[in-house]
Design a protein around this motif. Structure first.
Motif, PDB file in Angstrom:
ATOM      1  N   ALA A  44       0.830  -1.207   0.000  1.00  0.00           N
ATOM      2  CA  ALA A  44       0.000   0.000   0.000  1.00  0.00           C
ATOM      3  C   ALA A  44       0.861   1.251   0.000  1.00  0.00           C
ATOM      4  O   ALA A  44       0.564   2.236  -0.698  1.00  0.00           O
ATOM      5  CB  ALA A  44      -0.941  -0.009   1.196  1.00  0.00           C
ATOM      6  N   ALA A  45       1.955   1.234   0.766  1.00  0.00           N
ATOM      7  CA  ALA A  45       2.848   2.396   0.811  1.00  0.00           C
ATOM      8  C   ALA A  45       3.527   2.627  -0.532  1.00  0.00           C
ATOM      9  O   ALA A  45       3.644   3.763  -1.000  1.00  0.00           O
ATOM     10  CB  ALA A  45       3.892   2.198   1.904  1.00  0.00           C
ATOM     11  N   ARG A  46       3.950   1.552  -1.177  1.00  0.00           N
ATOM     12  CA  ARG A  46       4.629   1.680  -2.485  1.00  0.00           C
ATOM     13  C   ARG A  46       3.688   2.269  -3.538  1.00  0.00           C
ATOM     14  O   ARG A  46       4.084   3.145  -4.322  1.00  0.00           O
ATOM     15  CB  ARG A  46       5.132   0.301  -2.928  1.00  0.00           C
ATOM     16  N   TYR A  47       2.442   1.805  -3.545  1.00  0.00           N
ATOM     17  CA  TYR A  47       1.541   2.161  -4.641  1.00  0.00           C
ATOM     18  C   TYR A  47       0.492   3.203  -4.266  1.00  0.00           C
ATOM     19  O   TYR A  47      -0.402   3.489  -5.062  1.00  0.00           O
ATOM     20  CB  TYR A  47       0.870   0.900  -5.189  1.00  0.00           C
ATOM     21  N   GLY A  48       0.599   3.781  -3.077  1.00  0.00           N
ATOM     22  CA  GLY A  48      -0.303   4.863  -2.707  1.00  0.00           C
ATOM     23  C   GLY A  48      -1.741   4.438  -2.492  1.00  0.00           C
ATOM     24  O   GLY A  48      -2.665   5.199  -2.788  1.00  0.00           O
ATOM     25  N   VAL A  49      -1.936   3.228  -1.980  1.00  0.00           N
ATOM     26  CA  VAL A  49      -3.295   2.746  -1.689  1.00  0.00           C
ATOM     27  C   VAL A  49      -3.661   3.211  -0.276  1.00  0.00           C
ATOM     28  O   VAL A  49      -2.970   2.874   0.688  1.00  0.00           O
ATOM     29  CB  VAL A  49      -3.372   1.207  -1.791  1.00  0.00           C
ATOM     30  N   PRO A  50      -4.720   3.997  -0.125  1.00  0.00           N
ATOM     31  CA  PRO A  50      -4.963   4.660   1.164  1.00  0.00           C
ATOM     32  C   PRO A  50      -5.384   3.760   2.317  1.00  0.00           C
ATOM     33  O   PRO A  50      -5.096   4.086   3.473  1.00  0.00           O
ATOM     34  CB  PRO A  50      -6.068   5.669   0.831  1.00  0.00           C
ATOM     35  N   ARG A  51      -6.061   2.636   2.056  1.00  0.00           N
ATOM     36  CA  ARG A  51      -6.570   1.829   3.168  1.00  0.00           C
ATOM     37  C   ARG A  51      -6.232   0.356   2.969  1.00  0.00           C
ATOM     38  O   ARG A  51      -6.336  -0.162   1.852  1.00  0.00           O
ATOM     39  CB  ARG A  51      -8.091   2.022   3.322  1.00  0.00           C
ATOM     40  N   VAL A  52      -5.858  -0.278   4.086  1.00  0.00           N
ATOM     41  CA  VAL A  52      -5.428  -1.671   4.069  1.00  0.00           C
ATOM     42  C   VAL A  52      -6.260  -2.458   5.084  1.00  0.00           C
ATOM     43  O   VAL A  52      -6.472  -2.007   6.212  1.00  0.00           O
ATOM     44  CB  VAL A  52      -3.933  -1.800   4.425  1.00  0.00           C
ATOM     45  N   TYR A  53      -6.696  -3.642   4.681  1.00  0.00           N
ATOM     46  CA  TYR A  53      -7.470  -4.528   5.549  1.00  0.00           C
ATOM     47  C   TYR A  53      -6.807  -5.902   5.566  1.00  0.00           C
ATOM     48  O   TYR A  53      -6.160  -6.301   4.607  1.00  0.00           O
ATOM     49  CB  TYR A  53      -8.904  -4.662   5.044  1.00  0.00           C
ATOM     50  N   ARG A  54      -6.997  -6.627   6.668  1.00  0.00           N
ATOM     51  CA  ARG A  54      -6.498  -7.988   6.745  1.00  0.00           C
ATOM     52  C   ARG A  54      -7.387  -8.939   5.954  1.00  0.00           C
ATOM     53  O   ARG A  54      -6.901  -9.867   5.306  1.00  0.00           O
ATOM     54  CB  ARG A  54      -6.446  -8.461   8.209  1.00  0.00           C
ATOM     55  N   HIS A  55      -8.692  -8.736   6.035  1.00  0.00           N
ATOM     56  CA  HIS A  55      -9.642  -9.663   5.434  1.00  0.00           C
ATOM     57  C   HIS A  55     -10.536  -8.944   4.422  1.00  0.00           C
ATOM     58  O   HIS A  55     -10.906  -7.788   4.635  1.00  0.00           O
ATOM     59  CB  HIS A  55     -10.503 -10.320   6.510  1.00  0.00           C
ATOM     60  N   HIS A  56     -10.883  -9.650   3.355  1.00  0.00           N
ATOM     61  CA  HIS A  56     -11.709  -9.031   2.328  1.00  0.00           C
ATOM     62  C   HIS A  56     -13.098  -8.683   2.852  1.00  0.00           C
ATOM     63  O   HIS A  56     -13.720  -7.728   2.379  1.00  0.00           O
ATOM     64  CB  HIS A  56     -11.805  -9.923   1.092  1.00  0.00           C
ATOM     65  N   GLU A  57     -13.589  -9.455   3.842  1.00  0.00           N
ATOM     66  CA  GLU A  57     -14.908  -9.140   4.403  1.00  0.00           C
ATOM     67  C   GLU A  57     -14.936  -7.742   5.002  1.00  0.00           C
ATOM     68  O   GLU A  57     -15.914  -7.004   4.851  1.00  0.00           O
ATOM     69  CB  GLU A  57     -15.297 -10.174   5.476  1.00  0.00           C
TER      70      GLU A  57
END
Length: 350
Positions: free
Chosen positions: A46-59
């Protein structure tokens, strides 16, 4: 619709290097979140590609985010568990090929798509190569005009080689332990050994099974499976012959996949680059020899410097926006699994 909001489920090797790094550069597309079981890896990607939010699970991601589309790069032998869950959100889903590891699971996925009211695009990236797109349009034009006679034969050859072509050079790794995953059940009509043979075939050669139908422009049946495992012969609905040659030789630092589409008085030849090669399209050669004193011609069109994986990302975003149809949906991808089962049955007698 302005920016298409994409969520990623899984950012391992293919998730990163075949898909994410292409989607983040597509105009009118924003990767707003990703879900990755490996927590350290998810944060680093996420840090490399500028993705603002990260979750452990897809749910969690699906509950929190308002998405326009989902890209799920997962082992195909767990699509039956995952894809129906993703479809419940009611937005288009993209997965890698093949649709599933068995016909039974593929049928369940197609039924889930029908109930969802949305669509599922399967990642046959060769259809998105600028060379394939050009060749397909020319083949259809030649069939309509008849200027080179009837379509007679399609030959696809895929020698095993360096399919990565440096595509993992920028792969982000982590020290996370590999997660324990659940997988779909094996096919009920095969024993363990036969099922493994089927899975290996669809993993290695399902691209060519799909490309054959795409170039023919119609369904086909497998008529012969050579005992060597090198040659598969087909006949299309209108009687056109075709062959798929499976690694008759191998290469170490090259990729030499090609297709020949032969008419009575010429051909369209398609050379395809390694799947993860960047900024490099395939090559198209068109040969015309109509006779009656006309000078034979060979034409090699110049194509844009766009690789198939990037064009595939563009095509998925455009399909979400309603500008084009998805290039290969789940129902057609199910037919690839049927063809694969025909081949294995002819090859083994089971």
């Amino acid at each position: 619709m302005t920016n298409v909001r994409i969520g990623f489920v899984g950012v391992g090797s293919m998730g990163q290097c075949a898909h994410l790094k292409n989607y983040v550069t597509v105009a009118d597309c924003q990767v707003v979140a990703l879900a990755e079981l490996r927590e350290e890896l998810g944060k680093k990607v996420a840090a490399r590609y500028g993705v603002p939010r990260v979750y452990r699970h897809h749910e969690e991601m699906l509950a929190q985010e308002k998405l326009d589309g989902i890209v799920a790069s997962q082992p195909f032998t767990r699509h039956g568990l995952l894809v129906p869950e993703l479809l419940k959100v009611g937005v288009p889903v993209f997965t890698e090929k093949p649709l599933a590891g068995s016909l039974e699971v593929g049928e369940r996925i197609v039924e889930a798509v029908r109930k969802s009211g949305t669509w599922h695009m399967v990642g046959y990236h060769k259809r998105s190569d600028p060379a394939t797109m050009y060749a397909k349009a020319e083949i259809e034009r030649l069939k309509q005009t008849g200027e080179l006679g009837k379509l007679r034969y399609v030959r696809i050859i895929m020698p095993a080689g360096d399919w990565v072509a440096g595509g993992f050079n920028d792969l982000i790794r982590s020290d996370d332990p590999l997660p324990k995953l659940d997988y779909d059940p094996p096919a009920s009509d095969m024993d363990e050994k036969l099922y493994q043979k089927y899975v290996e075939f669809v993993n290695y050669y399902i691209h060519q099974v799909n490309l054959m139908r795409h170039l023919l422009g119609e369904p086909y049946q497998v008529s012969y499976a050579d005992p060597s495992g090198v040659l598969l012969i087909v006949q299309s609905a209108s009687g056109v012959a075709g062959t798929i040659e499976m690694s008759p030789y191998t290469t170490t630092i090259d990729w030499q996949e090609s297709a020949l589409v032969a008419f009575e008085h010429g051909y369209v030849k398609l050379d395809l680059p390694a799947p993860l090669a960047s900024n490099r399209p395939g090559r198209v050669e068109i040969f015309r020899d109509p006779g009656n004193g006309a000078t034979p011609q060979t034409i090699v069109p110049q194509l844009p410097w766009i690789h198939a994986m990037r064009q595939q990302a563009i095509n998925f975003v455009r399909a979400i926006k309603g500008e084009i149809k998805p290039l290969c949906e789940a129902e057609e991808a199910l037919e690839d699994l049927r063809v694969a089962r025909q081949y294995i049955r002819l090859l083994t007698g089971r």
